[in-house]
Design an enzyme around this catalytic site. Structure first.
Site, short mmCIF file in Angstrom:
data_model
loop_
_atom_site.label_atom_id
_atom_site.label_comp_id
_atom_site.label_asym_id
_atom_site.label_seq_id
_atom_site.Cartn_x
_atom_site.Cartn_y
_atom_site.Cartn_z
N LYS A 193 32.23 94.85 -3.60
CA LYS A 193 33.51 94.23 -3.25
C LYS A 193 34.30 93.82 -4.49
CE LYS A 193 32.42 93.08 1.47
NZ LYS A 193 31.03 93.58 1.60
C1 LIG Z 1 30.54 94.44 2.57
C2 LIG Z 1 29.24 95.10 2.29
C3 LIG Z 1 28.84 96.29 2.96
C4 LIG Z 1 29.67 96.92 4.06
O1 LIG Z 1 30.86 97.48 3.57
P1 LIG Z 1 32.06 97.84 4.59
O2 LIG Z 1 33.19 98.24 3.74
O3 LIG Z 1 32.31 96.58 5.35
O4 LIG Z 1 31.58 98.92 5.49
C5 LIG Z 1 27.64 96.88 2.59
N1 LIG Z 1 26.85 96.33 1.63
C6 LIG Z 1 27.19 95.19 0.98
C7 LIG Z 1 26.28 94.65 -0.04
C8 LIG Z 1 28.40 94.54 1.27
O5 LIG Z 1 28.73 93.41 0.62
#
Ligand SMILES: *Cc1c(COP(=O)(O)O)cnc(C)c1O
Length: 462
Positions: A112
């Site tokens: 993220k």
């Molecule tokens: C947010 C997240 C996901 C999922 O990603 P999306 O874009 O919501 O599908 C998977 N793994 C981790 C570690 C995350 O923080």
């Protein structure tokens, strides 16, 4: 280029407006009116460029005249300067034809950061120019909140308030939210569950007087600018393995469908992606929907990969919009049915989706076993989310096409699950080894709208 709503009613916006708005006023999500194509020559020319230069070339066509080229280059440079790896998103090999794309070298150790760091700089540049400011509120089960606080701390056009469920995030996640000392970021520990946090955020957006008074803005995963930032690493990794002269496949640990939707956009832009595989944990609504066409939420079961524990996968709406021939009223109808318990995708739309995506699920046992096995065979420690991806990817390997699994978080962000699987407690990277010694600053709040709004009013900086 304009941005249009998936529900077809809200007015078209520019990139800058869509970024600052987040959710469309008709409840829909913004998508670009058209996806710019990259030629084979343009893709081939990305080979061996720095990550930041690829980011510039991929994202530039989406921005219209929001920023000058120089401004945008500076935004990108600032966004990724704090990453702990020069390649930003390095690839490692797990086995024959199977690669891991490490997306966890950002400041909060999860993918993220790629989007949030960029959006922080985009907001700051845009708001500084207009002389405006905003208050960002968000709810988190851990990763989004820490990434947002880290991205916006110290930016003077923005105040940030993140609600997290008291006692229900990992210690690393909590400390990442509570240890930044900058006065414009605030971690609020709320008595309740994640759903309560999310409901409070929704309530604040629906309290129009409050919303206007503090200039509320959101940066959750439906923000188009976040999706766009994630398109870049599909290109850097595919080109590193021989694209566009060779096809590659991707498997993506999926929750809200934001990350994999970025892969879908990369393919639309011309990147030769063979398979695009949705990997889910035991909360497998997306896998079930792609298999049967039925999208029926039936209660989240907490897992060892908590960032993928979802009921309603918000970005899925974007791909439904395309599957229904960009018919906003059809999407609106599905979303109304969802409020009543679920929907079934039409046969034509399901065939469209199945031509674009494969899917699979990994159980808790399979996830733990994959962490342990890959530790033994490769020496790599995977976080449980990445392990869900690796397991599902193994079921889709093809000797002729390299597979890239996205590693979405650093193992040290989920040390308990990794230790349970391997006996090894993963260490934090040296640059954040003192996380447990830093002072924490956190405000306890009850599950009470008036109290939370009062706190925000009293703590915005201008
Ligand atoms: C947010 C997240 C996901 C999922 O990603 P999306 O874009 O919501 O599908 C998977 N793994 C981790 C570690 C995350 O923080």
């Amino acid at each position: 280029m304009n941005y249009i709503s998936t529900r077809g009613v809200a007015p078209d916006l520019t990139f800058e407006q869509a970024m600052l708005t987040g959710l469309a006023r008709d409840g829909g999500l913004y998508v670009p009116s058209e996806v710019p194509a990259m030629s084979t020559g343009e893709i081939a020319a990305l080979a061996n460029l720095p990550y930041e230069e690829v980011a510039f070339r991929i994202m530039r066509p989406y921005l219209g005249d929001t920023f000058t080229d120089d401004e945008f280059r500076e935004i990108i440079a600032k966004a990724y300067a704090g990453f702990g790896h020069a390649a930003r998103a390095p690839l490692v090999q797990l086995g024959a034809g199977h690669f891991l794309l490490e997306l966890f070298h950002g400041p909060t150790l999860a993918f993220k950061d790629f989007a949030m760091q960029l959006i922080g700089q985009l907001f700051q540049t845009s708001l500084t120019r207009s002389g405006d400011r905003v208050t960002i509120v968000g709810a988190t089960s851990g990763d989004t909140g820490s990434a947002a606080i880290e991205a916006f701390k110290g930016l003077d056009a923005v105040d940030v308030f993140i609600l997290f469920p008291h006692g229900r995030v990992s210690e690393v996640q909590r400390r990442q939210m509570t240890t930044p000392s900058e006065g414009n970021v605030h971690a609020l520990s709320l008595t309740g569950h994640f759903d309560d946090c999310q409901a409070k955020v929704k309530d604040m957006f629906n309290d129009f007087a409050f919303r206007d008074e503090v200039k509320l803005a959101g940066v959750n995963s439906i923000n188009w600018a976040r999706v766009l930032a994630q398109v870049v690493y599909y290109f850097t990794s595919a080109v590193a393995l021989g694209a566009p002269h060779r096809k590659v496949s991707f498997t993506v640990p999926t929750g809200n469908f934001g990350d994999i939707f970025a892969g879908y956009i990369a393919r639309k832009m011309g990147l030769p992606i063979d398979k695009l595989v949705v990997a889910t944990n035991q909360n497998d609504i997306l896998h079930r929907c792609l298999s049967t066409g039925r999208y029926i939420p039936d209660g989240v079961i907490p897992s060892i990969s908590p960032s993928m524990d979802i009921q309603v996968s918000s970005n899925f709406e974007r791909v439904l919009f395309d599957a229904y021939g960009r018919d906003g009223s059809a999407v609106s109808q599905l979303m109304d049915e969802l409020k009543g318990g679920g929907f079934t995708v039409s046969q034509g739309a399901l065939e469209h989706l199945q031509a674009l995506f494969l899917s699979g699920r990994a159980s808790e046992e399979e996830t733990s076993a994959t962490i342990a096995r890959l530790r033994e065979t490769t020496g790599e420690l995977l976080c449980p989310h990445s392990a869900v991806g690796a397991k599902v990817a193994e079921d889709h390997l093809d000797p002729a096409v390299p597979m890239i699994t996205l590693a979405t978080a650093h193992p040290a962000k989920f040390p308990d699950a990794v230790e349970a699987a391997t006996g090894i407690r993963p260490a934090l990277p040296p640059r954040m080894a003192d996380l447990f010694d830093r002072d924490e600053r956190v405000t306890r709040v009850e599950n009470d709208l008036a109290e939370i709004e009062q706190f925000i009013r009293g703590n915005i900086t201008n």
